[in-house]
Scaffold this motif. Sequence first.
Motif, mmCIF file in Angstrom:
data_model
loop_
_atom_site.group_PDB
_atom_site.id
_atom_site.type_symbol
_atom_site.label_atom_id
_atom_site.label_comp_id
_atom_site.label_asym_id
_atom_site.label_seq_id
_atom_site.Cartn_x
_atom_site.Cartn_y
_atom_site.Cartn_z
ATOM 1 N N UNK A 1 0.989 -0.961 0.029
ATOM 2 C CA UNK A 1 0.046 0.166 -0.115
ATOM 3 C C UNK A 1 0.794 1.208 0.043
ATOM 4 N N UNK A 2 0.415 2.267 -0.775
ATOM 5 C CA UNK A 2 1.188 3.680 -0.736
ATOM 6 C C UNK A 2 0.427 4.402 0.285
ATOM 7 N N UNK A 3 1.748 5.210 1.019
ATOM 8 C CA UNK A 3 0.969 6.001 2.149
ATOM 9 C C UNK A 3 0.691 7.395 1.259
ATOM 10 N N UNK A 4 -0.333 8.041 1.513
ATOM 11 C CA UNK A 4 -0.613 9.416 1.151
ATOM 12 C C UNK A 4 -1.065 10.389 2.252
ATOM 13 N N UNK A 5 -0.732 11.233 2.327
ATOM 14 C CA UNK A 5 -0.820 12.489 3.314
ATOM 15 C C UNK A 5 -1.933 13.526 2.768
ATOM 16 N N UNK A 6 -2.870 13.766 3.496
ATOM 17 C CA UNK A 6 -4.011 15.016 2.729
ATOM 18 C C UNK A 6 -4.224 15.795 3.888
ATOM 19 N N UNK A 7 -4.155 17.050 3.569
ATOM 20 C CA UNK A 7 -4.371 18.107 4.525
ATOM 21 C C UNK A 7 -5.596 18.834 4.063
ATOM 22 N N UNK A 8 -6.568 19.133 5.098
ATOM 23 C CA UNK A 8 -7.856 19.788 4.824
ATOM 24 C C UNK A 8 -7.697 20.958 5.830
ATOM 25 N N UNK A 9 -8.682 21.705 5.564
ATOM 26 C CA UNK A 9 -8.641 22.905 6.492
ATOM 27 C C UNK A 9 -10.413 22.981 6.913
ATOM 28 N N UNK A 10 -10.589 23.302 8.006
ATOM 29 C CA UNK A 10 -11.940 23.564 8.452
ATOM 30 C C UNK A 10 -12.251 24.992 8.982
ATOM 31 N N UNK A 11 -13.055 25.583 7.856
ATOM 32 C CA UNK A 11 -13.033 27.053 7.890
ATOM 33 C C UNK A 11 -14.836 27.348 8.280
ATOM 34 N N UNK A 12 -14.896 28.063 9.291
ATOM 35 C CA UNK A 12 -16.227 28.593 9.787
ATOM 36 C C UNK A 12 -16.550 29.971 9.276
ATOM 37 N N UNK A 13 -17.951 30.215 8.964
ATOM 38 C CA UNK A 13 -18.081 31.627 8.840
ATOM 39 C C UNK A 13 -18.101 32.413 10.018
ATOM 40 N N UNK A 14 -18.453 33.715 9.618
ATOM 41 C CA UNK A 14 -18.228 34.741 10.997
ATOM 42 C C UNK A 14 -18.778 34.268 12.180
ATOM 43 N N UNK A 15 -20.331 33.740 11.982
ATOM 44 C CA UNK A 15 -20.763 33.414 13.100
ATOM 45 C C UNK A 15 -20.838 32.163 13.648
ATOM 46 N N UNK A 16 -19.855 31.556 12.834
ATOM 47 C CA UNK A 16 -19.433 30.051 13.462
ATOM 48 C C UNK A 16 -20.679 28.913 13.410
ATOM 49 N N UNK A 17 -21.565 29.309 12.447
ATOM 50 C CA UNK A 17 -22.622 28.323 12.162
ATOM 51 C C UNK A 17 -22.449 27.437 10.989
ATOM 52 N N UNK A 18 -21.772 28.069 9.942
ATOM 53 C CA UNK A 18 -21.605 27.216 8.807
ATOM 54 C C UNK A 18 -20.116 26.709 8.498
ATOM 55 N N UNK A 19 -19.871 25.654 7.668
ATOM 56 C CA UNK A 19 -18.438 25.386 7.297
ATOM 57 C C UNK A 19 -18.314 25.187 5.774
ATOM 58 N N UNK A 20 -17.267 26.065 5.605
ATOM 59 C CA UNK A 20 -17.198 26.068 3.879
ATOM 60 C C UNK A 20 -16.659 24.719 3.629
ATOM 61 N N UNK A 21 -17.394 24.037 2.461
ATOM 62 C CA UNK A 21 -17.149 22.766 1.742
ATOM 63 C C UNK A 21 -17.222 22.825 0.373
ATOM 64 N N UNK A 22 -16.420 22.030 -0.137
ATOM 65 C CA UNK A 22 -16.125 21.871 -1.535
ATOM 66 C C UNK A 22 -16.835 20.597 -2.270
ATOM 67 N N UNK A 23 -17.600 20.562 -3.232
ATOM 68 C CA UNK A 23 -18.154 19.236 -3.958
ATOM 69 C C UNK A 23 -17.112 18.809 -4.903
ATOM 70 N N UNK A 24 -16.500 17.784 -4.724
ATOM 71 C CA UNK A 24 -15.521 17.222 -5.722
ATOM 72 C C UNK A 24 -16.136 16.367 -6.731
ATOM 73 N N UNK A 25 -15.742 16.662 -7.832
ATOM 74 C CA UNK A 25 -15.948 15.410 -8.967
ATOM 75 C C UNK A 25 -15.461 14.300 -8.967
ATOM 76 N N UNK A 26 -16.254 13.331 -8.424
ATOM 77 C CA UNK A 26 -15.633 11.867 -8.392
ATOM 78 C C UNK A 26 -15.777 11.066 -9.654
ATOM 79 N N UNK A 27 -15.417 9.821 -9.805
ATOM 80 C CA UNK A 27 -15.266 9.011 -10.982
ATOM 81 C C UNK A 27 -16.945 8.533 -11.072
ATOM 82 N N UNK A 28 -17.421 8.095 -10.008
ATOM 83 C CA UNK A 28 -18.768 7.786 -9.984
ATOM 84 C C UNK A 28 -19.811 8.825 -9.715
ATOM 85 N N UNK A 29 -19.581 9.437 -8.704
ATOM 86 C CA UNK A 29 -20.488 10.367 -8.048
ATOM 87 C C UNK A 29 -19.615 11.490 -7.561
#
Length: 149
Positions: free
Chosen positions: A1-29
Amino acid sequence: MKRVDVAYVLLFDEKKENVLMVKNKGKADSYYTLPGGTVERGETLEKAAIREVKEETGLDVEVGGIFSISEVFFEESQHHVIFFMFQGTIIGGQLNISIPEEIEEITWMAREKAEEYIHFSSEMNGLINQPSIVPYLPRGKVVTKVGGS
Protein backbone atom coordinates in the motif's frame (compact mmCIF):
# COMPACT_ATOMS: atom_id res chain seq x y z
CA MET A 1 0.00 0.00 0.00
CA LYS A 2 1.12 3.51 -0.77
CA ARG A 3 0.96 6.11 2.03
CA VAL A 4 -0.74 9.38 1.07
CA ASP A 5 -1.00 12.47 3.31
CA VAL A 6 -3.96 14.79 2.82
CA ALA A 7 -4.33 18.21 4.47
CA TYR A 8 -7.79 19.74 4.89
CA VAL A 9 -8.87 23.02 6.50
CA LEU A 10 -11.97 23.53 8.65
CA LEU A 11 -13.23 27.06 7.99
CA PHE A 12 -16.24 28.58 9.74
CA ASP A 13 -18.25 31.62 8.68
CA GLU A 14 -18.20 34.75 10.88
CA LYS A 15 -21.05 33.47 13.09
CA LYS A 16 -19.43 29.99 13.45
CA GLU A 17 -22.67 28.44 12.16
CA ASN A 18 -21.55 27.19 8.74
CA VAL A 19 -18.54 25.33 7.38
CA LEU A 20 -16.98 25.92 3.97
CA MET A 21 -17.29 22.76 1.87
CA VAL A 22 -16.30 21.88 -1.68
CA LYS A 23 -18.08 19.39 -3.91
CA ASN A 24 -15.49 17.28 -5.72
CA LYS A 25 -16.14 15.58 -9.04
CA GLY A 26 -15.63 11.87 -8.45
CA LYS A 27 -15.28 9.04 -10.96
CA ALA A 28 -18.76 7.71 -10.17
CA ASP A 29 -20.41 10.43 -8.05
CA SER A 30 -19.63 13.88 -6.73
CA TYR A 31 -18.93 14.22 -3.00
CA TYR A 32 -18.40 16.95 -0.39
CA THR A 33 -15.21 17.48 1.58
CA LEU A 34 -13.47 20.25 3.40
CA PRO A 35 -11.19 22.20 1.07
CA GLY A 36 -7.79 20.55 0.89
CA GLY A 37 -5.83 17.86 -0.85
CA THR A 38 -2.71 15.79 -1.21
CA VAL A 39 0.56 16.95 0.31
CA GLU A 40 3.23 17.15 -2.38
CA ARG A 41 6.77 15.83 -1.98
CA GLY A 42 8.90 18.26 0.05
CA GLU A 43 5.86 20.28 1.18
CA THR A 44 4.83 20.77 4.81
CA LEU A 45 1.30 19.91 5.91
CA GLU A 46 0.65 23.60 6.59
CA LYS A 47 1.82 24.78 3.17
CA ALA A 48 -0.19 22.03 1.45
CA ALA A 49 -3.34 23.00 3.35
CA ILE A 50 -2.96 26.70 2.47
CA ARG A 51 -2.14 25.95 -1.19
CA GLU A 52 -5.02 23.52 -1.62
CA VAL A 53 -7.59 25.92 -0.13
CA LYS A 54 -6.36 28.67 -2.48
CA GLU A 55 -6.48 26.35 -5.51
CA GLU A 56 -9.94 25.00 -4.72
CA THR A 57 -11.73 28.08 -3.37
CA GLY A 58 -9.72 31.20 -4.25
CA LEU A 59 -9.45 32.07 -0.55
CA ASP A 60 -6.31 32.93 1.38
CA VAL A 61 -6.18 31.27 4.77
CA GLU A 62 -3.94 30.85 7.73
CA VAL A 63 -4.03 27.62 9.67
CA GLY A 64 -3.92 27.10 13.39
CA GLY A 65 -3.67 23.79 15.15
CA ILE A 66 -4.83 20.36 14.14
CA PHE A 67 -8.58 19.83 14.48
CA SER A 68 -8.34 16.06 13.92
CA ILE A 69 -6.26 13.31 12.37
CA SER A 70 -7.85 10.25 10.82
CA GLU A 71 -6.77 7.49 8.51
CA VAL A 72 -8.35 5.07 6.10
CA PHE A 73 -7.25 2.20 3.90
CA PHE A 74 -8.62 2.37 0.35
CA GLU A 75 -8.46 -1.23 -0.84
CA GLU A 76 -9.27 -0.50 -4.48
CA SER A 77 -6.47 2.05 -4.98
CA GLN A 78 -4.16 0.39 -2.44
CA HIS A 79 -3.71 3.72 -0.59
CA HIS A 80 -3.23 4.22 3.13
CA VAL A 81 -4.41 7.81 3.58
CA ILE A 82 -3.75 10.00 6.63
CA PHE A 83 -6.09 13.01 6.84
CA PHE A 84 -4.73 16.03 8.74
CA MET A 85 -7.55 18.48 9.40
CA PHE A 86 -6.44 21.96 10.41
CA GLN A 87 -8.59 24.66 11.91
CA GLY A 88 -8.22 27.79 9.78
CA THR A 89 -9.16 31.42 9.33
CA ILE A 90 -9.96 33.21 6.08
CA ILE A 91 -7.63 36.21 5.65
CA GLY A 92 -8.40 37.25 2.06
CA GLY A 93 -9.24 36.24 -1.48
CA GLN A 94 -12.56 35.76 -3.28
CA LEU A 95 -14.66 32.59 -3.50
CA ASN A 96 -13.97 31.19 -6.93
CA ILE A 97 -13.88 27.75 -8.52
CA SER A 98 -10.49 27.91 -10.22
CA ILE A 99 -10.31 24.19 -11.13
CA PRO A 100 -13.77 23.36 -12.52
CA GLU A 101 -12.51 20.01 -13.79
CA GLU A 102 -12.13 18.95 -10.11
CA ILE A 103 -14.50 21.17 -8.09
CA GLU A 104 -18.20 21.31 -8.92
CA GLU A 105 -19.41 23.60 -6.13
CA ILE A 106 -18.26 25.65 -3.13
CA THR A 107 -20.85 26.12 -0.41
CA TRP A 108 -21.35 27.20 3.19
CA MET A 109 -23.00 24.24 4.90
CA ALA A 110 -24.59 24.05 8.37
CA ARG A 111 -21.99 22.61 10.74
CA GLU A 112 -24.09 19.54 11.66
CA LYS A 113 -24.66 18.70 7.98
CA ALA A 114 -20.97 19.31 7.15
CA GLU A 115 -19.93 16.95 9.91
CA GLU A 116 -21.66 14.10 8.06
CA TYR A 117 -19.07 14.52 5.26
CA ILE A 118 -16.00 15.27 7.38
CA HIS A 119 -15.69 12.01 9.32
CA PHE A 120 -15.87 8.41 8.23
CA SER A 121 -17.56 7.13 11.38
CA SER A 122 -20.58 8.24 13.37
CA GLU A 123 -18.78 7.92 16.72
CA MET A 124 -17.04 11.21 15.84
CA ASN A 125 -20.35 13.11 15.64
CA GLY A 126 -20.22 16.27 17.75
CA LEU A 127 -16.45 16.70 17.41
CA ILE A 128 -17.00 19.75 15.21
CA ASN A 129 -18.47 21.54 18.25
CA GLN A 130 -15.35 20.99 20.37
CA PRO A 131 -13.16 24.08 20.52
CA SER A 132 -9.89 22.34 21.41
CA ILE A 133 -7.14 21.77 18.90
CA VAL A 134 -3.67 20.26 19.01
CA PRO A 135 -0.80 22.61 18.18
CA TYR A 136 0.90 22.14 14.82
CA LEU A 137 4.63 22.65 15.26
CA PRO A 138 6.63 22.60 12.03
CA ARG A 139 10.23 21.90 13.02
CA GLY A 140 11.98 22.74 9.74
CA LYS A 141 14.87 20.71 8.38
CA VAL A 142 17.27 18.65 10.41
CA VAL A 143 20.81 18.36 9.07
CA THR A 144 22.97 15.69 10.58
CA LYS A 145 26.72 15.64 10.28
CA VAL A 146 28.13 12.60 8.57
CA GLY A 147 31.27 11.13 10.11
CA GLY A 148 33.43 12.82 12.76
CA SER A 149 32.04 14.58 15.76
